[in-house]
Design an enzyme around this catalytic site. Structure first.
Site: not given
Ligand code: GAR
Length: 194
Positions: A98, A114, A112, A150, A20-22, A179
């Site tokens: 989805l 990526h 999204n 993607d 969940g950092s994003n 990100e």
């Molecule tokens: C992130 O690195 C995001 O880019 C990746 O999952 C991670 C989630 O981190 N997403 C994918 O690979 C989607 N194809 P977070 O939970 O810390 O946000």
């Protein structure tokens, strides 16, 4: 994209499966005076996701959706989105794909992030593949979601340089920092156009 509501903000949902950092960076952005979103809903397919704890602590409506039956799960999510007047969905490490039908329902309103420079390295294990291929750069991309994995229109992208001694873990950490910076920027960018 949706029309902005009162105070020039729209209701936004973030879908997560883990850390969940994003989610946190979108939340921080939502609290800024000039942000264009109210983060109203967090959806997770995992109860144990650390992001769920963060969302609950910050009093965001949080729903854990059981994905044993995808059709049922998506029906539940669609109803939640409607109930909460959600106009933008941000996928942030959501590990479920989805359905075409779901995407059609929210056409142009799902984005999204990526961890690669799309269209390169779609799918999983991006950092391992980037290092194995001795790339000079990797990075991250915020894009619209369409029915192909993607592959939707790119909103924002940032390069990250690779070093000789990089490991997937080191690279992941460096890219994640970027990100967290570009996701709010990308949201702001698409919502500035309406
Ligand atoms: C992130 O690195 C995001 O880019 C990746 O999952 C991670 C989630 O981190 N997403 C994918 O690979 C989607 N194809 P977070 O939970 O810390 O946000």
């Amino acid at each position: 994209m949706a029309k902005l509501i009162g105070k020039n903000k729209i209701y936004c949902a973030v879908f997560i499966s883990g850390r969940g950092s994003n989610l946190k960076s979108i939340f921080r952005y939502s609290k800024k005076k000039n942000s264009k979103i109210i983060l109203k809903l967090v959806v997770s397919n995992k109860l144990s996701a650390p992001g769920v704890k963060f969302a609950k602590k910050n009093k965001i409506i949080t729903q854990i959706v059981n994905y044993e039956n995808t059709i049922k799960a998506e029906k539940e999510i669609l109803s939640l989105l409607k109930q909460n007047d959600i106009k933008l969905i941000c996928l942030a490490g959501f590990l479920k794909i989805l359905s075409k039908n779901f995407i059609k329902n929210f056409n142009g309103k799902i984005i999204n992030i990526h961890p690669s420079l799309l269209p390169k390295y779609k799918g999983l294990n991006t950092h391992e593949r980037v290092i194995k291929n001795k790339e000079s750069y990797s990075g991250c991309t915020v894009h619209f979601v369409n029915k192909r994995l993607d592959s939707g229109k790119i909103i924002l992208q940032q390069k990250v340089k690779l070093y000789k001694l990089d490991t997937p873990k080191k690279l992941e950490k460096r890219i994640l920092k970027i990100e967290n910076k570009i996701y709010p920027k990308a949201i702001n960018q698409i919502l500035s156009k309406i």
